[in-house]
Design a protein around this motif. Structure first.
Motif, PDB file in Angstrom:
ATOM      1  N   GLY A 103       1.520   0.705  -7.325  1.00 17.82           N
ATOM      2  CA  GLY A 103       1.944   0.369  -5.964  1.00 17.82           C
ATOM      3  C   GLY A 103       0.977  -0.571  -5.261  1.00 17.82           C
ATOM      4  N   GLN A 104       0.271  -1.424  -6.032  1.00 23.03           N
ATOM      5  CA  GLN A 104      -0.745  -2.305  -5.459  1.00 23.03           C
ATOM      6  C   GLN A 104      -0.165  -3.247  -4.407  1.00 23.03           C
ATOM      7  OE1 GLN A 104      -2.659  -4.720  -8.412  1.00 23.03           O
ATOM      8  NE2 GLN A 104      -3.931  -5.839  -6.941  1.00 23.03           N
ATOM      9  N   PHE A 105       1.063  -3.712  -4.625  1.00 18.30           N
ATOM     10  CA  PHE A 105       1.670  -4.688  -3.716  1.00 18.30           C
ATOM     11  C   PHE A 105       2.871  -4.091  -2.964  1.00 18.30           C
ATOM     12  CE2 PHE A 105      -0.143  -7.294  -7.213  1.00 18.30           C
ATOM     13  CZ  PHE A 105      -1.075  -8.000  -6.463  1.00 18.30           C
ATOM     14  N   MET A 106       2.809  -2.795  -2.655  1.00 19.10           N
ATOM     15  CA  MET A 106       3.961  -2.151  -2.009  1.00 19.10           C
ATOM     16  C   MET A 106       4.273  -2.756  -0.649  1.00 19.10           C
ATOM     17  SD  MET A 106       5.853  -0.065  -3.540  1.00 19.10           S
ATOM     18  CE  MET A 106       6.681   0.369  -2.020  1.00 19.10           C
ATOM     19  N   ASP A 107       3.248  -2.985   0.180  1.00 13.05           N
ATOM     20  CA  ASP A 107       3.492  -3.537   1.517  1.00 13.05           C
ATOM     21  C   ASP A 107       4.119  -4.934   1.423  1.00 13.05           C
ATOM     22  OD1 ASP A 107       2.454  -1.274   2.648  1.00 13.05           O
ATOM     23  OD2 ASP A 107       0.442  -2.123   2.958  1.00 13.05           O
ATOM     24  N   GLU A 108       3.548  -5.755   0.527  1.00 16.77           N
ATOM     25  CA  GLU A 108       4.091  -7.105   0.351  1.00 16.77           C
ATOM     26  C   GLU A 108       5.504  -7.058  -0.224  1.00 16.77           C
ATOM     27  OE1 GLU A 108       1.245  -5.967  -0.710  1.00 16.77           O
ATOM     28  OE2 GLU A 108      -0.412  -7.300  -0.142  1.00 16.77           O
ATOM     29  N   GLU A 138       7.717  -4.726   0.276  1.00 16.34           N
ATOM     30  CA  GLU A 138       8.654  -4.337   1.335  1.00 16.34           C
ATOM     31  C   GLU A 138       8.997  -5.533   2.226  1.00 16.34           C
ATOM     32  OE1 GLU A 138       6.775  -1.055   3.245  1.00 16.34           O
ATOM     33  OE2 GLU A 138       7.365   0.394   1.702  1.00 16.34           O
ATOM     34  N   GLU A 139       7.989  -6.384   2.500  1.00 16.01           N
ATOM     35  CA  GLU A 139       8.258  -7.579   3.301  1.00 16.01           C
ATOM     36  C   GLU A 139       9.207  -8.524   2.562  1.00 16.01           C
ATOM     37  OE1 GLU A 139       4.636  -9.465   4.382  1.00 16.01           O
ATOM     38  OE2 GLU A 139       3.862  -7.726   5.472  1.00 16.01           O
ATOM     39  N   GLU A 159      12.751  -7.256   2.683  1.00  6.34           N
ATOM     40  CA  GLU A 159      13.418  -7.579   3.951  1.00  6.34           C
ATOM     41  C   GLU A 159      13.937  -9.018   3.948  1.00  6.34           C
ATOM     42  OE1 GLU A 159      10.931  -6.735   7.276  1.00  6.34           O
ATOM     43  OE2 GLU A 159      10.692  -4.612   6.772  1.00  6.34           O
ATOM     44  N   ARG A 209       6.143   5.614  -5.797  1.00  4.01           N
ATOM     45  CA  ARG A 209       6.485   6.680  -4.843  1.00  4.01           C
ATOM     46  C   ARG A 209       7.497   7.595  -5.516  1.00  4.01           C
ATOM     47  NH1 ARG A 209       7.381   3.086   0.695  1.00  4.01           N
ATOM     48  NH2 ARG A 209       5.223   2.366   0.909  1.00  4.01           N
TER      49      ARG A 209
END
Length: 551
Positions: free
Chosen positions: A105-110, A112-113, A116, A134
């Motif tokens: 999950g190293q790039f999970m935030d990116e 998610e962006e 979107e 997750r």
């Protein structure tokens, strides 16, 4: 000179923004260490920086195919390259693969962006079956929705699978305990919540649920000790505040519940929910604050103008004042009391709306009352469940028939409702089958005949009807590409096995094979064929809605 020499030269070139030189040095590093995925990845990064997204993806695909297949972050890099080329379908495919395969999950935030952005560009959400980093969270969210829709049997099945795969997923385990509780399986519910508290003794959801279980069991000393601790707790997170407020209401600590609900009513996230104002009004009323209760019910009426619930309780307050009644206790359920609702449906000629049929508050109350209500309430619930008439109702009534201590007349009423549901389902199935299958082949009937003959001594009418529906469903979905039905015994055995599985009875392949005189592998083969076609459509406290634990 070795790979490190050229790597250092490449990094220095990058610092000077000399991309062509950096690319040349990274290529040399790859020549010296062709099996080092980092060098390949750096080369792909340079290509992407210079706008050669196609070349970058070629290198990334080479890493996955030839060098290091487990380097799942390459899918994320590829998704970005595709997005820069405005090839959004391929970007989505690469991103979904990253989410489903990457465990860190190293790039999970990116990610998610980017998700979107793709949602906006493709005008639809991406179809992500699971997010590996997750584990279980996507499935847990669906199970939580099932709980809140009142579909408890389906929620139990899904949550049991999540907990089996992720034993330390405490939110799922808490919700499983809740699902057990709302279906009346108290021993399983308590065991599950004890497992939560073994892993995390201070888990608030677990402690609240345990206090309710102690009250249900009549263990007042343990209950009071736990309530004393909970009453002194002031949660920070709003969902914990709500959980504690509902628990205090169930436990009869209405003053504490009122304080927590008032706190929530000042929060913008909750302030538009009419049910919250009803809970606050109920807590105020049960605490003797009748003027405050009236104020909160008027808030609820303002937000939910079409509902009769606030008006009903406001009228109750006026009646209390007119008669001089000192104490007025009300339910926290955001719907009319059982007796009042039944009276409207049975005597006032009101029709149960589709919204009421699907309302999880009403559904959970019905299922609860079917197990724990007085006999006259149970009879009213059985008659009313006929109006809902879905798979969850059918399951609840079948479970009711298996309860050894239930009144015989109530069981007769439940059987009558089940027969009516089965009859309606049978008519619908026959219409659908006739539309799809213009002719019923004799070989298909032979399978049904053998299966029903073998099941005669072990099943009732409902089991046989389920078997017929399953067989018709299988054939209808295959039509017109239905295979030749040569092995009658194999298909009949598979039908019996699948029907038993849907009805919650565990048969082994060996048991069924012996009865039909065939091998267990034959049964397994035909079961697999039926499951592939049909499995997608079929899924093998009293005062509150089921408040699930969110994460």
């Amino acid at each position: 000179m070795n790979a490190n020499f050229f790597f250092d030269r490449a990094v220095k070139s990058l610092d000077r923004y000399q991309y062509e030189k950096a690319l040349k040095y990274f290529r040399k590093a790859v020549e010296y260490e062709p099996n080092n995925p980092v060098n390949h990845c750096n080369m792909a990064g340079i290509l992407s920086e210079t706008g050669d997204y196609e070349g970058s993806n070629t290198v990334l695909q080479h890493i996955l195919d030839k060098v290091e297949p487990s380097m799942t972050e390459c899918y994320f890099y590829m998704a970005n390259n595709y997005a820069n080329m405005e090839r959004f379908e391929e970007a989505e495919e690469a991103l979904v693969t990253y989410l489903e395969e990457d465990s860190s999950g190293q790039f999970m935030d990116e990610a998610e962006e980017l998700m979107e952005l793709l949602h906006y560009e493709l005008n639809r959400p991406a179809k992500v079956n699971r997010i590996k980093s997750r584990e279980g969270m996507v499935e847990h969210e669906r199970a939580r929705e099932l709980l809140e829709e009142g579909k408890f049997a389906q929620a139990v099945k899904m949550l049991e699978e999540i907990v089996a795969d992720c034993p330390d997923f405490l939110a799922a385990r808490n919700n499983l305990a809740l699902a057990y509780y709302y279906t009346g399986r108290f021993a399983k519910a308590k065991q599950t919540i004890e497992e939560v508290l073994e892993q995390e003794p201070g888990n608030l959801h677990g402690l609240c649920n345990l206090a309710i279980f102690f009250q249900h069991e009549g263990k007042m000393e343990e209950r009071n000790r736990l309530v004393e601790m909970l009453a002194a707790t002031v949660p920070f997170h709003q969902e914990h505040v709500f959980k504690l407020a509902t628990t205090m209401g169930i436990l009869g600590k209405h003053k504490e519940a009122y304080g927590h609900f008032r706190r929530l009513s000042k929060d913008e996230e909750f302030s538009s929910d009419p049910s919250l104002y009803h809970y606050t009004a109920a807590a105020a009323c049960n605490s003797g604050h009748y003027e405050a209760a009236e104020k909160y019910w008027r808030y609820a009426k303002k937000l939910d103008q079409e509902s009769v619930i606030p008006d009903f309780y406001l009228a109750q307050l006026q009646q209390r004042q007119a008669t001089g009644t000192k104490v007025m206790k009300v339910s926290y359920h955001y719907h009319l009391p059982f007796e009042e609702q039944f009276k409207r449906w049975e005597y006032d000629g009101e029709v149960m709306t589709e919204e009421a049929r699907q309302n999880p508050l009403i559904r959970s109350s019905f299922f609860w009352a079917l197990r724990h209500g007085d006999p006259h309430i149970k009879l009213q619930v059985i008659r009313t469940l006929e109006l809902i008439a879905d798979d969850e109702v059918q399951h609840a009534l079948q479970s009711f028939l298996q309860e050894p201590g239930e009144d015989a007349d109530l069981k007769d009423a439940a059987r009558l409702v089940l027969q009516q549901l089965e009859s309606k389902r049978s008519r619908n199935q026959e219409r659908e089958t006739q539309e799809v299958l213009p002719d019923w082949h004799p070989d298909w009937q032979k399978v049904l005949d053998q299966a029903t003959q073998m099941m005669d001594k072990r099943s009732d009418h409902f089991w046989k009807r389920e078997l017929e529906v399953l067989w018709s469903e299988f054939l209808s979905k295959l039509y017109p590409d239905i295979p030749n039905i040569r092995n009658t015994a194999g298909w009949a055995a598979a039908l019996e096995y699948m029907t038993a599985k849907r009805r919650g009875r565990a048969y082994t392949y060996e048991e069924v094979a012996v009865r039909y005189g065939i091998s267990s592998s034959t049964v397994r083969r035909y079961v697999r064929q039926i499951e592939q076609i049909c499995s997608n459509d079929k899924q093998d406290d009293e005062n509150f809605r089921p408040f699930t634990e969110n994460i």
